[in-house]
Design a protein around this motif. Structure first.
Motif, PDB file in Angstrom:
ATOM      1  N   PHE A  54      40.381 112.951  41.251  1.00 45.59           N
ATOM      2  CA  PHE A  54      39.174 113.490  40.608  1.00 45.59           C
ATOM      3  C   PHE A  54      39.417 113.567  39.383  1.00 45.59           C
ATOM      4  N   ALA A  55      40.477 114.340  39.123  1.00 46.87           N
ATOM      5  CA  ALA A  55      40.555 114.689  37.563  1.00 46.87           C
ATOM      6  C   ALA A  55      40.705 113.127  36.696  1.00 46.87           C
ATOM      7  N   MET A  56      41.539 112.324  37.278  1.00 48.49           N
ATOM      8  CA  MET A  56      41.525 111.000  36.563  1.00 48.49           C
ATOM      9  C   MET A  56      40.145 110.470  36.222  1.00 48.49           C
ATOM     10  N   ARG A  57      39.210 110.455  37.354  1.00 47.71           N
ATOM     11  CA  ARG A  57      38.011 109.802  37.162  1.00 47.71           C
ATOM     12  C   ARG A  57      37.143 110.776  36.057  1.00 47.71           C
ATOM     13  N   LEU A  58      37.598 111.803  36.178  1.00 50.62           N
ATOM     14  CA  LEU A  58      36.406 112.964  35.211  1.00 50.62           C
ATOM     15  C   LEU A  58      37.103 112.359  33.744  1.00 50.62           C
ATOM     16  N   MET A  59      38.275 112.230  33.542  1.00 48.31           N
ATOM     17  CA  MET A  59      38.975 111.746  32.190  1.00 48.31           C
ATOM     18  C   MET A  59      38.360 110.553  31.961  1.00 48.31           C
ATOM     19  N   HIS A  60      38.292 109.597  32.799  1.00 47.62           N
ATOM     20  CA  HIS A  60      37.742 108.095  32.491  1.00 47.62           C
ATOM     21  C   HIS A  60      36.333 108.211  32.000  1.00 47.62           C
ATOM     22  N   ALA A  61      35.560 109.206  32.722  1.00 46.67           N
ATOM     23  CA  ALA A  61      34.056 109.580  32.240  1.00 46.67           C
ATOM     24  C   ALA A  61      33.998 110.332  30.949  1.00 46.67           C
ATOM     25  N   GLY A  62      35.051 110.588  30.568  1.00 48.17           N
ATOM     26  CA  GLY A  62      34.842 111.032  29.111  1.00 48.17           C
ATOM     27  C   GLY A  62      34.919 112.896  29.134  1.00 48.17           C
ATOM     28  N   ILE A 163      31.399 111.459  40.630  1.00 50.39           N
ATOM     29  CA  ILE A 163      31.696 110.563  39.560  1.00 50.39           C
ATOM     30  C   ILE A 163      30.650 109.580  39.403  1.00 50.39           C
ATOM     31  N   LEU A 164      30.036 109.101  40.483  1.00 50.74           N
ATOM     32  CA  LEU A 164      29.225 108.153  40.228  1.00 50.74           C
ATOM     33  C   LEU A 164      27.899 108.852  39.542  1.00 50.74           C
ATOM     34  N   PHE A 178      36.745 102.037  32.034  1.00 50.77           N
ATOM     35  CA  PHE A 178      38.030 101.383  31.925  1.00 50.77           C
ATOM     36  C   PHE A 178      38.580 101.330  30.594  1.00 50.77           C
ATOM     37  N   GLY A 179      37.953 101.522  29.514  1.00 49.30           N
ATOM     38  CA  GLY A 179      38.438 101.517  28.133  1.00 49.30           C
ATOM     39  C   GLY A 179      39.319 102.703  28.153  1.00 49.30           C
ATOM     40  N   LYS A 180      39.338 103.878  29.070  1.00 48.63           N
ATOM     41  CA  LYS A 180      39.983 105.148  28.829  1.00 48.63           C
ATOM     42  C   LYS A 180      41.278 104.973  29.801  1.00 48.63           C
TER      43      LYS A 180
END
Length: 185
Positions: A54-62, A163-164, A178-180
């Protein structure tokens, strides 16, 4: 029973579990995370692994998201939020963590099957997930899976759904996220 049949049973259990999610609780969590400062995520055992994802996806989401216990995780403070995943809501280390976070002025969110628990009483916001307890001594959900597997799987699906929703609220796409993504792998 072979592994394919077991997998089919697990999917049916997950469908039943996910159908019991509370949409309003998920919406409120997504909005809370978007308004917060830094986001800290923790859990013990397999629940902790779901939290790391979850933390990883939060980071991907900025979002400024961190896994508690990592060497690069900063301190928590006012305006920040600690998200705890705990099926029982009684894990001693997480209780101490929640107490410390609250003492700094941070908010505590609990995602659990046991809202009426030590962590539930400390939390500023609780999301109750359906699922079977570790020790299957009754309850609305039964499972063929060991211990808290159904909770942990539902936890990951719930986190991914949040996340969605965050992506939708912020107008992000998977390509932008994906850029992050890590690029030193």
């Amino acid at each position: 029973m072979d592994t394919q049949r077991y997998a089919e049973v697990i999917v049916k259990e997950l469908q039943a579990s996910v159908s019991g999610l509370n949409a309003a609780e998920g919406e409120a969590l997504a909005e809370l995370l978007l308004r917060s400062g830094q986001i800290f995520v923790a859990g013990a055992g397999r629940s902790g692994l779901m939290g790391r994802a979850f933390a990883m996806r939060l980071m991907h989401a900025g979002q400024s998201a961190y896994v508690v216990g990592e060497t690069s995780t900063p301190g928590i403070g006012p305006g920040d939020v600690l998200v705890l995943g705990s099926g029982s809501g009684e894990t001693r280390g997480l209780v101490a963590m929640a107490e410390k976070a609250k003492a700094t002025g941070a908010s505590v969110v609990l995602v659990t099957t046991a809202a009426d628990s030590a962590l539930g009483r400390l939390a500023d916001y609780t999301v109750k997930l359906p699922g079977a307890p570790k020790e299957q001594s009754g309850g609305a959900y039964t499972t063929i899976q060991p211990m808290a597997s159904l909770f942990e799987q539902t936890l990951l699906l719930f986190y991914d759904a949040v996340i969605l929703r965050i992506m939708e609220l912020t107008g992000q796409t998977g390509s932008q996220m994906f850029g992050k993504h890590a690029n030193l792998e």
